[in-house]
Design an enzyme around this catalytic site. Structure first.
Site, short mmCIF file in Angstrom:
data_model
loop_
_atom_site.label_atom_id
_atom_site.label_comp_id
_atom_site.label_asym_id
_atom_site.label_seq_id
_atom_site.Cartn_x
_atom_site.Cartn_y
_atom_site.Cartn_z
N ASN A 106 0.84 -1.19 0.00
CA ASN A 106 0.00 0.00 0.00
C ASN A 106 0.87 1.24 0.00
O ASN A 106 2.11 1.14 -0.05
CB ASN A 106 -0.96 -0.01 1.19
N ASP A 162 -4.18 -6.48 4.82
CA ASP A 162 -5.20 -7.38 5.33
C ASP A 162 -5.09 -8.77 4.71
O ASP A 162 -5.50 -9.76 5.31
CB ASP A 162 -6.60 -6.81 5.04
N PHE A 203 -4.89 3.16 14.45
CA PHE A 203 -5.15 4.16 13.41
C PHE A 203 -6.19 3.61 12.44
O PHE A 203 -6.26 2.40 12.20
CB PHE A 203 -3.87 4.51 12.65
N LYS A 227 -14.20 0.02 14.70
CA LYS A 227 -12.92 -0.64 14.94
C LYS A 227 -12.46 -0.47 16.38
O LYS A 227 -11.94 -1.39 17.00
CB LYS A 227 -11.86 -0.07 13.99
N LYS A 240 -12.11 -3.96 18.55
CA LYS A 240 -10.75 -4.45 18.79
C LYS A 240 -10.21 -4.02 20.15
O LYS A 240 -9.02 -4.18 20.43
CB LYS A 240 -9.84 -3.99 17.66
#
Length: 400
Positions: free
Chosen positions: A208, A277, A321, A335, A339
């Site tokens: 990325n 991912d 982040f 998220k 998490k």
């Protein structure tokens, strides 16, 4: 951080004196007010006019030249200084200061100031290794003087060894560190940064656009504030921050292994890396050859490192982040909760001044209780400092 700071730069008579010109330029660019004191021997290597031009201030070379204002020169300089930096510092200068000798303007100013003093020694490697010099350095350290260790390499005397003036960026970083508040000295901070690369043959990989700049800024600022920092980084073009424990990885699996290896000691974990991912399910040991038709890749999920840490974090702070292209706050808050993070830093890919690779960021920081704090566009170093301020607040609340 250096804006408006009054710095005395002392230059002594070594071949590395010419590098003081670049150091002066960088300090002035950072907003510092730099006044230069040169020894007589330093003027044999670089001219006072050069230093005056770069510092935009008079250069001081003699003990008893009167100032425009009333006052003795060395006392006035010593009193106004917020920091004294000697770069390069010769063996002679170190020996005189250790012995309490003040026989020129620079040594007298060092003796008279109450400001911190940083020495950046540069000399022949045999001189640096001389027991007398090492004893002088140790004695000055005990008295509270700061030192930047010389680096190794080819010296002007055509020998190899320790004694080179460190890169200017490292000297500036140490100067920044002296001016930074030390409110994280009790913390072990584990930070991840950069992208991961997931190869499908020896030539190609999936990745990325992450540059690593945000994670590196966090590591740099946390180190300045006294934390013991471990940085686990994917591939970037950035030099490792000075003073941190640095570990280079490539894939998501390697990053997971490195993070878990350092997890137990950490009191704060900041997951700023853009971890892929997915990874190719089948790795070809040979280069996949071009064909007429499309190439089909089967992808499989990589471990969700931050979710795994959220399940076992205990009393540690866990910060993540979120980079999104739509529904930023909704997706980031999901998220955060899912998490088990203590904070999440959300930024929008399409917002001007945010996103990958730039030197600035625009973020919104979300708390588990629904509170949020939005920051305007600012340099990533300043964003990192603000994030660390919030982390300090959370640590203080837990302690209370």
């Amino acid at each position: 951080m250096l804006q408006g700071k009054k710095i005395i730069l002392g230059i002594t008579g070594g071949i590395a004196a010419y590098k003081a010109a670049e150091l002066t330029r960088e300090l002035v660019r950072s907003g510092a007010v730099v006044k230069v004191i040169m020894t007589a021997n330093a003027a044999e290597f670089i001219t006072p006019l050069t230093m005056q031009t770069l510092s935009r201030n008079p250069v001081y070379t003699k003990m008893f030249e009167p100032l425009e204002q009333t006052g003795v020169e060395h006392i006035s300089l010593a009193q106004e200084a917020e920091l004294v930096v000697v770069a390069p510092a010769t063996a002679n200068l170190l020996g005189k200061v250790r012995a309490g000798i003040a026989d020129d303007l620079l040594t007298t100013t060092i003796m008279a100031t109450k400001a911190p003093v940083i020495f950046s020694p540069a000399m022949n490697s045999n001189m640096w290794d001389n027991p007398i010099v090492r004893d002088n350095v140790a004695g000055l350290r005990q008295r509270g003087y700061h030192f930047i260790e010389p680096c190794s390499g080819e010296l002007a005397c055509n020998t190899e060894g320790a004694g080179r003036l460190p890169p200017i960026a490292e000297i500036v970083e140490e100067i920044e560190k002296v001016f930074s508040r030390k409110d994280l000295v009790d913390q072990e901070i584990l930070i991840t940064a950069g992208p991961t690369r997931e190869p499908f043959d020896p030539v190609r990989y999936i990745t990325n656009h992450s540059s690593g700049k945000m994670g590196y800024a966090l590591a740099r600022m946390a180190n300045r504030r006294g934390a013991r920092v471990t940085l686990v980084s994917g591939p970037t073009n950035l030099p490792p921050p000075v003073g941190v424990n640095y570990f280079q990885v490539s894939t998501a699996l390697e990053m997971r292994e490195a993070v878990l290896a350092h997890f137990d000691r950490a009191t704060v974990i900041i997951k700023a890396a853009a971890v892929a991912d997915y990874r190719p399910g089948n790795y070809s040991r040979q280069k996949v050859k071009k064909d007429e038709g499309p190439i089909m890749l089967t992808l499989e999920r990589n471990p969700d490192i931050i979710a795994e840490l959220g399940n076992v974090k205990g009393s540690r702070l866990l910060i993540g982040f979120a980079m999104e292209t739509d529904d930023l706050i909704t997706n980031a808050r999901e998220k955060l909760q899912k998490k088990n993070m203590d904070l999440i830093v959300a930024n929008h890919l399409r917002e001007e001044g945010a996103g990958f690779d730039g030197d600035t960021n625009v973020v919104t920081i979300l708390y588990p209780d629904g509170e949020s704090r939005s920051l305007p566009r600012m340099d990533k170093g300043l964003v990192a400092d603000e994030i660390l301020n919030i982390i300090r607040e959370l640590l203080d609340k837990r302690r209370a």
